[in-house]
Design a protein around this motif. Structure first.
Motif, mmCIF file in Angstrom:
data_model
loop_
_atom_site.group_PDB
_atom_site.id
_atom_site.type_symbol
_atom_site.label_atom_id
_atom_site.label_comp_id
_atom_site.label_asym_id
_atom_site.label_seq_id
_atom_site.Cartn_x
_atom_site.Cartn_y
_atom_site.Cartn_z
ATOM 1 N N GLY A 126 0.492 3.635 3.999
ATOM 2 C CA GLY A 126 1.352 2.784 4.302
ATOM 3 C C GLY A 126 1.307 1.630 2.672
ATOM 4 N N TRP A 127 2.431 0.768 2.618
ATOM 5 C CA TRP A 127 2.931 0.285 1.294
ATOM 6 C C TRP A 127 1.890 -0.593 1.053
ATOM 7 N N PHE A 136 2.761 -3.305 4.577
ATOM 8 C CA PHE A 136 3.764 -3.437 4.677
ATOM 9 C C PHE A 136 3.911 -1.891 5.330
ATOM 10 N N THR A 137 4.578 -1.548 6.545
ATOM 11 C CA THR A 137 5.372 -0.488 6.951
ATOM 12 C C THR A 137 6.751 -0.153 6.065
ATOM 13 N N ALA A 142 11.625 -5.294 1.729
ATOM 14 C CA ALA A 142 12.257 -6.156 1.213
ATOM 15 C C ALA A 142 13.279 -5.048 0.243
ATOM 16 N N GLU A 143 12.914 -3.872 -0.268
ATOM 17 C CA GLU A 143 13.648 -2.737 -1.393
ATOM 18 C C GLU A 143 12.927 -1.662 -1.061
ATOM 19 N N VAL A 144 14.156 -0.760 -1.264
ATOM 20 C CA VAL A 144 13.250 0.963 -1.067
ATOM 21 C C VAL A 144 13.423 1.545 -2.560
ATOM 22 N N ALA A 157 7.908 -5.720 -1.876
ATOM 23 C CA ALA A 157 7.704 -6.456 -0.429
ATOM 24 C C ALA A 157 8.426 -7.476 -0.238
ATOM 25 N N PRO A 158 8.587 -8.177 0.975
ATOM 26 C CA PRO A 158 9.560 -9.378 0.935
ATOM 27 C C PRO A 158 8.921 -10.281 -0.077
ATOM 28 N N SER A 159 7.814 -10.305 -0.452
ATOM 29 C CA SER A 159 7.952 -11.421 -2.102
ATOM 30 C C SER A 159 8.440 -11.117 -3.152
ATOM 31 N N GLY A 160 8.817 -10.123 -3.438
ATOM 32 C CA GLY A 160 8.959 -9.622 -4.573
ATOM 33 C C GLY A 160 8.221 -8.770 -5.348
ATOM 34 N N HIS A 161 7.206 -8.737 -5.125
ATOM 35 C CA HIS A 161 6.148 -8.175 -5.317
ATOM 36 C C HIS A 161 6.501 -6.351 -5.467
#
Ligand code: MSP
Length: 661
Positions: A126-127, A136-137, A142-144, A157-161
């Protein structure tokens, strides 16, 4: 005598990761209203709430406060219980996932599922975001980032990290095995998932595309329930959390009377984002354990703000203590249950809140009570006669509305339609207010039509008696006040008969009328709420700034002595794969003492090799901590100015392993 019918209702168990907002209070107020309603209908009711105390986030919070996770969760659980007391949440049990009984139940459940082959050992891929300490899956990212062939090689991640791909051994729950049975169950039990739209969402979004097996353990987390047969693993999130609903009743213990009595639950109330776990994973777990499934999962919507989700950092969070402190508990409970139809999302605005308190509570209900009690005092010296058997056209219509309201209210409450139940009650309140205008008691008084006046006064008092009973599951304080002003006694069951004319009256009212909901000054209160929301927004501060701020709270030499700082030499240093922040140091502290320390300074040393051989300062008695599965056995000291971080490097005159102080 036949046994009373039982009713078992639950809230989700809350993560004790911070102060609870009116959004969290929403689920609890709804569950409490339902529990109170069912008790009033004669059900033997069990109402469970609690908190979900394990996991990385909690460990991290405790670390931030410099205390042990157990100490942290003890403090949080106590604060949640305080809040529920303030909000009159009448739970029968507060379960904590660190309770011994719960831990033992989870371990038994896990081992049984493992033995049966429902759980197997595999590898989790997983991420992972180090900064968020969260997995995260791919679809949650949020971005790949993709390579030329379209393979995902990283992302945010959705947090931007940044996230990195991690692989670690993990136990998995074989969900797919039960998918068909689950869909069959949905079909046979159309009321299992409510609102109905959420059932479709589950089938289309999760079951049809193929149920993935669920990773249920982690080896990189310490704060969790260890798997007895393989204690490197702790049970990860859902098997631990969901089991609370049965462990709280003594399932898998030698005293499971409550379990036998109350399981299966009548309804689990949950927010819409956790419907999936409750309608897919939980039923499957129960099927695997050969246990009956809960009768219903109700996924309610969110209390939103104009700019989206409520959050402390956005400065738009509203805390229940503030609302209750200024406007009283019933204003909050009423608003939450009336303004947002249960099942839908709703937007909280200070304007709407103040308006509802003024219109519905101060004007409609408050004035009806006030006028009624004043007139009874003024025209009849406080005397209320029994309900008359003969009624005129207005009286009959009032009675009819009361009967309709009572029937509709029950139907709505039975279906958790709190807002509609309140709509019905307010119809009766409006009808009663209109009844005053129709009968004009001041004219009856002037014309000395005593019998008619008395009949009108009783009808009004009787309407208010019914209103007080009807609102009582939702509003817990006003009914007692209404009863008192009408000369009634809330603890007298005979006075709580829910039929027009069901109580005989012939009572003397001795109280002077008192407004139960003072009228609010619109602009002033809207401003007040907005300012309180802003105040709750935390100022962004680095750890160092926070420390500097407390510099007037001196520490003692004993505090300082607790920190053991030693000189170490950098033997090797390399970037941690997949992390943009971390460097991994191997350090020599002399006398054969070696340590591995991870430090988030990568971006300040693009060429980390310049640090080789340098003597640095390290705190060596910090509790070891795992990051990305790697253990860090201390912390390197550094300085920070204007966002620039430099390692504290000392000269050769300092011996390896020398203590600083
Ligand atoms: N610990 C899990 C639940 C495990 S249950 C076996 C969890 N905890 S939580 O603290 O994040 O959320 C608890 C509940 O609060 C959820 O039902 C969630 O939907 C609800 N709410 C949190 N904020 C909310 C709003 N703003 N509005 C309405 N409810 C929301 O999830």
């Amino acid at each position: 005598m036949a046994d009373k019918k039982t009713f078992y209702i639950t809230t989700p168990i809350y993560y004790p990761s911070g102060k609870l907002t009116i959004g969290n209070a929403y689920t609890s107020v709804a569950a409490d209203s339902m529990a109170r309603y069912k008790r009033s209908q004669g059900y033997d009711t069990f109402f469970l709430t609690g908190d979900d105390e394990h996991g990385l986030k909690i460990e991290q919070k405790a670390q931030e406060q410099g205390i042990k996770p157990q100490e942290y969760v003890d403090k949080m659980a106590a604060s949640y219980k305080e809040l529920w007391k303030l909000l009159d949440i009448s739970y029968d049990k507060f379960i904590r996932t660190t309770d011994k009984e719960h831990v033992e139940a989870v371990q038994k459940i896990f081992e049984r599922l493992l033995k049966q082959g429902d759980i197997y050992l595999g590898e989790y891929t997983g991420w992972y975001s180090v900064e968020d300490e969260e997995y995260f899956t791919e679809s949650q990212l949020a971005e790949v980032y993709k390579d030329d062939e379209g393979n995902v090689i990283g992302g945010k991640a959705p947090s931007g990290h940044e996230v990195r791909l991690v692989k670690e051994p993990s136990y998995f729950f074989r969900m797919s095995k039960y998918a068909d049975r689950l869909v069959e169950y949905y079909k046979e039990h159309p009321e299992f998932i409510l609102p109905h739209s959420r059932e479709k969402e589950m089938i289309n979004n999760f079951i049809k595309p193929g149920l993935e097996d669920l990773s249920v353990t982690r080896t990189t987390i310490d704060w969790g329930i260890p798997v007895p047969s393989d204690p490197k693993h702790v049970v990860y999130v859902w098997i631990d959390a969901l089991s609370n609903y049965i462990s709280a009743l003594g399932y898998a213990s030698d005293h499971d009377e409550l379990f036998k009595k109350y399981w299966p639950a009548d309804v689990h109330l949950v927010g819409k984002e956790i419907v999936r776990f409750h309608t897919i994973y939980w039923p499957i777990m129960l099927m695997a354990l050969d246990l009956p499934l809960p009768k219903q999962i109700f996924g309610h919507g969110w209390v939103l703000m104009k700019d989206g989700k409520m959050s402390k950092s956005k400065g738009n969070a509203v805390y229940p203590e503030m609302i209750v402190g200024r406007y009283g508990l019933d204003a909050l409970r009423y608003y939450l249950m009336r303004a947002i139809p249960f099942g839908s999302d709703g937007i909280f605005t200070p304007e709407d809140f103040v308006e509802r308190v003024n219109f519905d509570l101060a004007n409609d209900l408050g004035n009806l009570l006030n006028r009624t009690v004043s007139m009874i005092n003024q025209y009849q010296q406080g005397q209320v006669a029994p309900v008359a058997s003969e009624q005129d056209e207005f009286g009959l219509d009032l009675q009819k509305t009361a009967a309709e309201t009572i029937a509709d209210y029950k139907a709505q409450m039975d279906n958790l339609h709190f807002s509609q139940a309140l709509d019905s009650i307010w119809k009766l309140i409006s009808r009663a207010n209109k009844y005053i205008d129709e009968t004009t008691p001041w004219i009856l008084n002037k014309e000395e039509k005593k019998a008619e006046l008395s009949r009108v006064m009783t009808n009004l008092a009787e309407s208010l008696r019914l209103v007080a009973i009807l609102i009582s599951p939702i509003m817990t304080q006003s009914p007692v006040k209404i009863f008192k002003q009408l000369g009634l006694d809330w603890d007298n069951a005979a006075q709580k008969d829910l039929n027009f004319g069901g109580f005989g009256w012939d009572i003397k009212v001795t109280e002077k009328p008192q407004p139960i909901f003072p009228r609010l000054k619109n602009e002033e209160e809207v401003k007040y709420i907005k300012e309180e929301m802003k105040k709750a927004k935390p100022k962004k501060q680095s750890r160092r700034q926070q420390q500097a701020q407390t510099s007037d709270n001196f520490i003692t030499i004993d505090d300082f002595d607790k920190v053991k700082i030693q000189v170490g030499q950098v033997l090797s240093v390399e970037p941690v794969k997949g992390s943009s922040k971390l460097l991994c140091f191997q350090l020599d502290f002399g006398n054969g003492q070696k340590r591995q320390i991870l430090s988030g300074i990568r971006k300040f040393y693009p060429d980390e090799s310049q640090l080789l051989g340098k003597k640095v300062l390290a705190v060596v008695n910090l509790k070891p901590r795992k990051m990305l599965g790697m253990e860090s056995q201390g912390m390197l000291l550094s300085s920070e100015k204007d966002g620039q971080v430099k390692l504290a490097i000392v000269g050769d005159e300092h011996e390896l392993g020398a203590d600083l102080g």
